[in-house]
Design a protein around this motif. Sequence first.
Motif, mmCIF file in Angstrom:
data_model
loop_
_atom_site.group_PDB
_atom_site.id
_atom_site.type_symbol
_atom_site.label_atom_id
_atom_site.label_comp_id
_atom_site.label_asym_id
_atom_site.label_seq_id
_atom_site.Cartn_x
_atom_site.Cartn_y
_atom_site.Cartn_z
ATOM 1 N N ALA A 1 45.857 33.901 38.756
ATOM 2 C CA ALA A 1 46.684 32.779 39.221
ATOM 3 C C ALA A 1 46.713 32.749 40.738
ATOM 4 N N ALA A 2 46.914 31.557 41.271
ATOM 5 C CA ALA A 2 47.265 31.418 42.685
ATOM 6 C C ALA A 2 48.760 31.667 42.769
ATOM 7 N N VAL A 3 49.165 32.599 43.643
ATOM 8 C CA VAL A 3 50.553 33.062 43.675
ATOM 9 C C VAL A 3 51.187 32.770 45.026
ATOM 10 N N GLY A 4 52.430 32.293 45.006
ATOM 11 C CA GLY A 4 53.173 32.036 46.244
ATOM 12 C C GLY A 4 53.905 30.717 46.163
ATOM 13 N N VAL A 5 55.225 30.782 46.141
ATOM 14 C CA VAL A 5 56.030 29.572 45.975
ATOM 15 C C VAL A 5 55.875 28.640 47.166
ATOM 16 N N GLY A 6 56.098 29.153 48.382
ATOM 17 C CA GLY A 6 56.029 28.296 49.565
ATOM 18 C C GLY A 6 54.658 27.687 49.770
ATOM 19 N N GLN A 7 53.623 28.495 49.655
ATOM 20 C CA GLN A 7 52.258 28.020 49.867
ATOM 21 C C GLN A 7 51.870 26.955 48.845
ATOM 22 N N SER A 8 52.421 27.068 47.641
ATOM 23 C CA SER A 8 52.083 26.089 46.596
ATOM 24 C C SER A 8 52.553 24.688 46.926
ATOM 25 N N GLN A 9 53.530 24.581 47.837
ATOM 26 C CA GLN A 9 54.100 23.271 48.154
ATOM 27 C C GLN A 9 53.204 22.443 49.073
ATOM 28 N N TYR A 10 52.193 23.079 49.650
ATOM 29 C CA TYR A 10 51.255 22.290 50.453
ATOM 30 C C TYR A 10 49.789 22.551 50.086
ATOM 31 N N GLN A 11 49.520 23.557 49.251
ATOM 32 C CA GLN A 11 48.171 23.733 48.702
ATOM 33 C C GLN A 11 48.215 23.318 47.232
ATOM 34 N N ILE A 12 48.606 22.100 47.027
ATOM 35 C CA ILE A 12 48.934 21.621 45.683
ATOM 36 C C ILE A 12 47.710 21.626 44.769
ATOM 37 N N ALA A 13 46.619 21.060 45.239
ATOM 38 C CA ALA A 13 45.424 20.975 44.401
ATOM 39 C C ALA A 13 44.932 22.362 43.998
ATOM 40 N N LYS A 14 44.938 23.303 44.936
ATOM 41 C CA LYS A 14 44.470 24.659 44.645
ATOM 42 C C LYS A 14 45.306 25.295 43.527
ATOM 43 N N TYR A 15 46.615 25.165 43.627
ATOM 44 C CA TYR A 15 47.490 25.785 42.626
ATOM 45 C C TYR A 15 47.357 25.122 41.261
ATOM 46 N N VAL A 16 47.258 23.806 41.254
ATOM 47 C CA VAL A 16 47.100 23.098 39.983
ATOM 48 C C VAL A 16 45.753 23.413 39.353
ATOM 49 N N GLU A 17 44.704 23.410 40.161
ATOM 50 C CA GLU A 17 43.360 23.683 39.629
ATOM 51 C C GLU A 17 43.249 25.115 39.104
ATOM 52 N N THR A 18 43.795 26.078 39.846
ATOM 53 C CA THR A 18 43.674 27.480 39.441
ATOM 54 C C THR A 18 44.572 27.796 38.249
ATOM 55 N N ASN A 19 45.830 27.412 38.350
ATOM 56 C CA ASN A 19 46.797 27.846 37.337
ATOM 57 C C ASN A 19 46.804 26.968 36.097
ATOM 58 N N ILE A 20 46.757 25.661 36.284
ATOM 59 C CA ILE A 20 46.801 24.771 35.120
ATOM 60 C C ILE A 20 45.403 24.515 34.569
#
Length: 373
Positions: free
Chosen positions: A79-98
């Motif tokens: 998973a891409a981990v990190g609450v704060g970073q997820s709020q501006y690296q949205i595509a990365k977190y959605v693509e990796t985790n979802i």
Amino acid sequence: MRKVLVTGGSGFIGSHLVDRLVEKGYKVTIFDNLEKQVHPFGLPEYHNLKAKFIRGDVRKKNVFKDAIKNSDIVVHLAAAVGVGQSQYQIAKYVETNIQGTANLLDILVNEKHTVKKLLVASSMSIYGEGLYLCGKCGKVKPPLRDFTDYNKEKILWEPICPYCKGSLKPIATTEDTPLMSNSIYAISKKEQEEMSLMIGKTYGIPVTALRFFNVYGPRQSLSNPYTGVAAIFLSRIKNGNPPVVYEDGLQTRDFIWVGDIVEACILSLEKEQANYQVFNVGSGIPISIVDIAKILIRLLGIKNLEPAITCKFRKGDIRHCYADTRKIKKIIGFEPKVPFEQGLKKLIRWSKTVRSEDKFAKASEELKKKGLI
């Protein structure tokens, strides 16, 4: 010999789990993309040579498919981990985790494989605020706090009852507490959990989702400013800098030793009673953020250093959340064994053997630029 695929198996939690599985006689394959933010020097020195390693990304389905097909068990930690970073690296977190989880489930549904069990790492972040008790209204789940306009001198950090506007007392958060994800990271973990359980039930593939609370211990990167707060504080102190504490420091979290997390994973894999269940995995003990900083300073024997309490709010931060652990104890017999201060002493001993680069200021500045502080 049962074959286990551990996605994210080179990471903090994954590597400890790999070691334990190898020790127990499982045939283990690690699937990891060696994300540079987590593994700046490539394959970590603690890599278990008895485990097979495949460098791959869960976002790339063809490589992922080949890794899954001959496995008996999949432990999905990548998973891409990190609450704060997820709020501006949205595509990365959605693509990796979802999307990464969607690829896993798509393979399990549509391809030939031998998988008989799936363990998914969820997160306490999906709750948003924890559970509270109101003297008038009983158990309540307050909404996310909003400090868009506030007077620093008069600010009240504690949530209030959404019904009677009275004061609230935080209580242990149970698995049936309504979910109120408050970051892209939290949303992605919620989707991972719900998709996996739904597909598992639909196709008869036993799934267990573990909602990890705040995990700490060796191998948690001391140079990654988006990792856990214990590691971030330790890195700051080791570099002669005060740990930076948001709000008034009295917000609380539930911290659990990484070895205890591993044992919860093993029990979930080996006990059929865990199938199709969701479990909190925490200590059940709330600890304030400022106390963590003070304990680390004391254990390190640092004189004339105090936490820097900023009285600033990070958008999306919650006030209190700690685990009700009765369900996992009752169903599979899991109980954490390592007390917090004892765990911190172990973490400090390990920290003396590794490099610790303090990148907190750079990460904080990035959050400010994005309007999150």
